[in-house]
Every structure is written in C-alpha cells, then in structure tokens.
Design an enzyme around this catalytic site. Structure first.
Site, PDB file in Angstrom:
ATOM      1  N   ASP A  21       0.828  -1.206   0.000  1.00 27.24           N
ATOM      2  CA  ASP A  21       0.000   0.000   0.000  1.00 27.24           C
ATOM      3  C   ASP A  21       0.870   1.269   0.000  1.00 27.24           C
ATOM      4  O   ASP A  21       1.998   1.252   0.490  1.00 27.24           O
ATOM      5  CB  ASP A  21      -0.922  -0.021   1.236  1.00 27.24           C
ATOM      6  CG  ASP A  21      -2.092   0.932   1.093  1.00 27.24           C
ATOM      7  OD1 ASP A  21      -2.360   1.401  -0.030  1.00 27.24           O
ATOM      8  OD2 ASP A  21      -2.742   1.212   2.120  1.00 27.24           O
ATOM      9  N   GLY A  22       0.328   2.329  -0.546  1.00 30.55           N
ATOM     10  CA  GLY A  22       0.994   3.637  -0.482  1.00 30.55           C
ATOM     11  C   GLY A  22       1.520   4.148  -1.814  1.00 30.55           C
ATOM     12  O   GLY A  22       2.209   5.173  -1.856  1.00 30.55           O
ATOM     13  N   ARG A  34      -0.973   8.875  -9.998  1.00 33.38           N
ATOM     14  CA  ARG A  34      -0.977   7.668  -9.175  1.00 33.38           C
ATOM     15  C   ARG A  34      -0.260   6.494  -9.864  1.00 33.38           C
ATOM     16  O   ARG A  34       0.467   5.732  -9.228  1.00 33.38           O
ATOM     17  CB  ARG A  34      -2.419   7.260  -8.846  1.00 33.38           C
ATOM     18  CG  ARG A  34      -3.165   8.291  -8.019  1.00 33.38           C
ATOM     19  CD  ARG A  34      -4.568   7.829  -7.723  1.00 33.38           C
ATOM     20  NE  ARG A  34      -4.548   6.562  -7.006  1.00 33.38           N
ATOM     21  CZ  ARG A  34      -4.377   6.452  -5.690  1.00 33.38           C
ATOM     22  NH1 ARG A  34      -4.254   7.531  -4.945  1.00 33.38           N
ATOM     23  NH2 ARG A  34      -4.359   5.281  -5.128  1.00 33.38           N
ATOM     24  N   HIS A  38       2.463   3.261  -8.893  1.00 31.47           N
ATOM     25  CA  HIS A  38       2.292   1.821  -9.162  1.00 31.47           C
ATOM     26  C   HIS A  38       3.496   1.288  -9.937  1.00 31.47           C
ATOM     27  O   HIS A  38       4.012   0.222  -9.631  1.00 31.47           O
ATOM     28  CB  HIS A  38       1.007   1.569  -9.966  1.00 31.47           C
ATOM     29  CG  HIS A  38      -0.246   1.980  -9.242  1.00 31.47           C
ATOM     30  ND1 HIS A  38      -0.485   1.667  -7.924  1.00 31.47           N
ATOM     31  CD2 HIS A  38      -1.342   2.684  -9.649  1.00 31.47           C
ATOM     32  CE1 HIS A  38      -1.666   2.150  -7.554  1.00 31.47           C
ATOM     33  NE2 HIS A  38      -2.199   2.786  -8.582  1.00 31.47           N
ATOM     34  N   LEU A 132      10.364 -20.642  -4.254  1.00 37.06           N
ATOM     35  CA  LEU A 132       9.291 -19.816  -3.679  1.00 37.06           C
ATOM     36  C   LEU A 132       8.009 -19.881  -4.509  1.00 37.06           C
ATOM     37  O   LEU A 132       8.052 -19.824  -5.737  1.00 37.06           O
ATOM     38  CB  LEU A 132       9.772 -18.354  -3.638  1.00 37.06           C
ATOM     39  CG  LEU A 132       8.731 -17.318  -3.210  1.00 37.06           C
ATOM     40  CD1 LEU A 132       8.494 -17.379  -1.707  1.00 37.06           C
ATOM     41  CD2 LEU A 132       9.152 -15.911  -3.620  1.00 37.06           C
ATOM     42  N   ARG A 195      -5.026  -1.698   8.885  1.00 38.99           N
ATOM     43  CA  ARG A 195      -6.263  -2.447   8.671  1.00 38.99           C
ATOM     44  C   ARG A 195      -6.014  -3.577   7.676  1.00 38.99           C
ATOM     45  O   ARG A 195      -4.983  -3.619   7.011  1.00 38.99           O
ATOM     46  CB  ARG A 195      -7.376  -1.512   8.189  1.00 38.99           C
ATOM     47  CG  ARG A 195      -7.024  -0.691   6.961  1.00 38.99           C
ATOM     48  CD  ARG A 195      -8.187   0.190   6.499  1.00 38.99           C
ATOM     49  NE  ARG A 195      -7.726   1.103   5.472  1.00 38.99           N
ATOM     50  CZ  ARG A 195      -7.429   2.392   5.679  1.00 38.99           C
ATOM     51  NH1 ARG A 195      -7.562   2.926   6.867  1.00 38.99           N
ATOM     52  NH2 ARG A 195      -6.998   3.141   4.679  1.00 38.99           N
ATOM     53  N   GLU A 208       0.413 -13.066  12.745  1.00 42.00           N
ATOM     54  CA  GLU A 208       1.057 -11.898  13.367  1.00 42.00           C
ATOM     55  C   GLU A 208       0.996 -10.728  12.386  1.00 42.00           C
ATOM     56  O   GLU A 208       1.320 -10.886  11.205  1.00 42.00           O
ATOM     57  CB  GLU A 208       2.530 -12.216  13.688  1.00 42.00           C
ATOM     58  CG  GLU A 208       2.719 -13.305  14.717  1.00 42.00           C
ATOM     59  CD  GLU A 208       2.152 -12.938  16.086  1.00 42.00           C
ATOM     60  OE1 GLU A 208       2.191 -11.751  16.461  1.00 42.00           O
ATOM     61  OE2 GLU A 208       1.660 -13.856  16.776  1.00 42.00           O
TER      62      GLU A 208
HETATM   63  C1  IPE Z   1      -5.557  -2.695  -0.135  1.00 41.92           C
HETATM   64  O1  IPE Z   1      -5.193  -1.373  -0.294  1.00 41.92           O
HETATM   65  C2  IPE Z   1      -5.596  -3.405  -1.463  1.00 41.92           C
HETATM   66  C3  IPE Z   1      -4.300  -3.617  -2.104  1.00 41.92           C
HETATM   67  C4  IPE Z   1      -3.133  -3.309  -1.620  1.00 41.92           C
HETATM   68  C5  IPE Z   1      -4.364  -4.276  -3.380  1.00 41.92           C
HETATM   69  P1  IPE Z   1      -6.280  -0.209  -0.495  1.00 41.92           P
HETATM   70  O2  IPE Z   1      -5.507   1.047  -0.605  1.00 41.92           O
HETATM   71  O3  IPE Z   1      -7.198  -0.550  -1.578  1.00 41.92           O
HETATM   72  O4  IPE Z   1      -7.088  -0.278   0.893  1.00 41.92           O
HETATM   73  P2  IPE Z   1      -7.815   0.882   1.714  1.00 41.92           P
HETATM   74  O5  IPE Z   1      -8.753   1.562   0.770  1.00 41.92           O
HETATM   75  O6  IPE Z   1      -6.752   1.806   2.213  1.00 41.92           O
HETATM   76  O7  IPE Z   1      -8.481   0.157   2.847  1.00 41.92           O
HETATM   77  C1  IPE Z   2      -1.621   0.236  -3.324  1.00 44.59           C
HETATM   78  O1  IPE Z   2      -1.391   1.600  -3.364  1.00 44.59           O
HETATM   79  C2  IPE Z   2      -1.825  -0.361  -4.694  1.00 44.59           C
HETATM   80  C3  IPE Z   2      -3.201  -0.796  -4.976  1.00 44.59           C
HETATM   81  C4  IPE Z   2      -4.190  -0.766  -4.122  1.00 44.59           C
HETATM   82  C5  IPE Z   2      -3.474  -1.304  -6.312  1.00 44.59           C
HETATM   83  P1  IPE Z   2      -2.591   2.653  -3.397  1.00 44.59           P
HETATM   84  O2  IPE Z   2      -2.934   2.938  -4.806  1.00 44.59           O
HETATM   85  O3  IPE Z   2      -3.706   2.189  -2.536  1.00 44.59           O
HETATM   86  O4  IPE Z   2      -1.887   3.932  -2.742  1.00 44.59           O
HETATM   87  P2  IPE Z   2      -2.493   4.930  -1.669  1.00 44.59           P
HETATM   88  O5  IPE Z   2      -2.994   4.110  -0.528  1.00 44.59           O
HETATM   89  O6  IPE Z   2      -3.590   5.676  -2.352  1.00 44.59           O
HETATM   90  O7  IPE Z   2      -1.348   5.799  -1.291  1.00 44.59           O
HETATM   91 MG    MG Z   3      -4.086   2.395  -0.564  1.00 47.76          MG
END
Ligand code: IPE
Ligand code: IPE
Ligand code: MG
Length: 252
Positions: A21-22, A34, A38, A132, A195, A208
């Site tokens: 995430d992020g 965005r 990715h 793996l 979460r 964990e």
């Molecule tokens: C969870 O991240 C899904 C993936 C990493 C693929 P999201 O960015 O979609 O989750 P929320 O919206 O913060 O809960």
């Molecule tokens: C996770 O990064 C990748 C996917 C959910 C596909 P995000 O796209 O959710 O990035 P943030 O959370 O908006 O920073």
């Molecule tokens: Mg996200």
C-alpha cells in the site's frame, strides 16, 4: 552487521502475506500521477520476491488488486491492468531463473482477457519450479472468497456430493482459494495504514500483524528483513497459555 544475519534461518515463516500500500501517496509526494507510484512499486515486488526466496519462505502472497479497487477511476484501473500485463511478460524469465512458481487467487474472470492470457502463460511456464511460490491476489477479497466457498458448498450439498453434517473448519478450508497453502504466519502492510482491507479474512485468524510506515515504492529487502526479525521476537499462543507461564506453573 547485515540485517539478514540477525534472522534465525531455522524459524523462517512458511507463508508471508503482504498488503502493498501507499503507491498513490508516494506519487503524490513526487508530484506525479498515481500510476507513477504503481510503476515504481514493481522494483519493490522484485526485492521482496528475491528476499523471500533467499530466506526460504515457501509462500509469498501479494495483495495486488482488491475487489473494491474496481471502484477506482477507469484511468487508474486501465493503467494498473496494463502494468500487470507488461510486468508479467517482462518478469517471467527472471522468476524462472530464480526457480519461482506463480499462483493466482481471486476472481480471475473479472480481469481483462489480455491479463488472463499472460497470467495463464506465466503460471504454466513456471509450474515446474520448486522454489518460492509467489501468490498474486488479483480481483481478490476475503469476503468474495468466503462467499464463493459458501456457494460451491451449497451446490455440492444440493448435488449430494457434500453432507452438511460433515462440515467442519478443515472442510471449509478445502474450499478456499488457498486450500493448498498453510495460513500466513506473518502479514506485512506498508504505508502506515493499520487495517486488513478485506484481505485473507479466514486465513489471518492467528497471523502476526506487522505495520510499517514505509510507502510501497520505497520498500526494499532490508524492510522485509526487519519484519521477519520482529516476527521472530514474538510468541504465538493460538489461544493457549504461554510456554513460559506453563513452565512457571509446572515448577510451582
Ligand atoms: C488494499 O489497499 C488493497 C491492495 C493493496 C491491493 P487499499 O488502498 O485498496 O485499501 P484501503 O482503501 O486503504 O483500505
Ligand atoms: C496500493 O497503493 C496499490 C493498490 C491498491 C493497487 P494505493 O494505490 O492504494 O496507494 P495509496 O494508498 O492511495 O497511497
Ligand atoms: Mg491504498
């Protein structure tokens, strides 16, 4: 000292799950769109796949696209699907050199045909590998999976293949997308969010949890080692009393 040297090689988790995430916030901080985030997350995937393989992790499950992610803007979804197709096509050779097998969980038929085709080719060409097992969760969510399990169990009950009296947690597990895998011992989520976001809801019952503020495109092998070291300091009890307190009780 190299962080990896602090890892006890005899207690490597068999299955590590990751919520990557992020990416969006990383791109925003750099003033990019965005999809720029990715794209830069691909190197982080390479790093964790290599680190996990080197340590002897058996299963690495990466949450790459959730059921709910279909609600994102069309442009981002298209960008992600293209990135997925290109990455699978470009990385399969390297994965093969590293003896990696590829597995996919999720509602695959929701993915564009080109993605499905590339995935199938890659899964097939890596199927003889013995290192793996890289599990990509695509168009996946825990609630989708459990709903799908219920549906298939009902169909089997209706056709007489399944006796409802025999249903126990082992039987439910045999219907999960992860039926061939052990539950993850460790879940890592990047970007500071704490979460589960509809990831492996059944499988994470006793996992964990490890949260790090690092944004996914900045994630490197060292961050993975840190998470494993943290995991190895924990005591897993599975609802029972502590090993330490058992010794104490027996002696007193
Ligand atoms: C969870 O991240 C899904 C993936 C990493 C693929 P999201 O960015 O979609 O989750 P929320 O919206 O913060 O809960
Ligand atoms: C996770 O990064 C990748 C996917 C959910 C596909 P995000 O796209 O959710 O990035 P943030 O959370 O908006 O920073
Ligand atoms: Mg996200």
């Amino acid at each position: 000292m190299d962080l990896s040297e602090q890892i006890d090689k005899r207690r490597i988790p068999k299955h590590v799950a990751m919520i990557m995430d992020g990416n969006g916030r990383w791109a925003q901080r750099k003033g990019g769109e965005r999809i720029f985030g990715h794209r830069n997350g691909v190197e982080s995937v390479r790093q964790v796949v290599e680190a996990a393989g080197e340590l002897g992790v058996e299963y690495l499950t990466l949450y790459a696209f959730s059921t709910e992610n279909w609600k994102r803007p069309r442009k981002e979804i298209d960008g992600l699907m293209n990135l997925l197709t290109n990455t699978i096509a470009n990385e399969t050779k390297k994965l093969n050199e590293n003896n990696v097998r590829l597995l996919v969980i999720g509602n695959i038929t929701d993915l564009p045909n080109s993605v499905q085709k590339h995935l199938a080719q890659s899964v097939n060409s890596l199927s003889v590998n013995t290192g793996l097992k890289l599990v990509l969760a695509l168009s996946y969510s825990g609630r989708w999976e459990i709903t799908d399990v219920v549906k298939r169990m009902c169909l089997d009950a209706k056709s007489g293949k399944l006796d409802p009296d025999q249903i126990d947690s082992c039987l439910v597990e045999s219907y999960l997308a992860t039926s061939s895998m052990p539950d993850p011992e460790l879940l890592i989520r990047t970007s500071g969010e704490r979460r589960i976001s509809n990831f492996l809801l059944w499988q994470l019952a006793y996992t964990e949890l490890y949260f790090t503020p690092v944004l996914w495109p900045d994630y490197r092998k060292e961050h993975f080692y840190e998470a494993i070291i943290d995991y190895q300091r924990r005591e897993r009890r599975f609802g029972k009393v502590s090993e330490k307190s058992r010794v104490f009780t027996n002696n007193s």
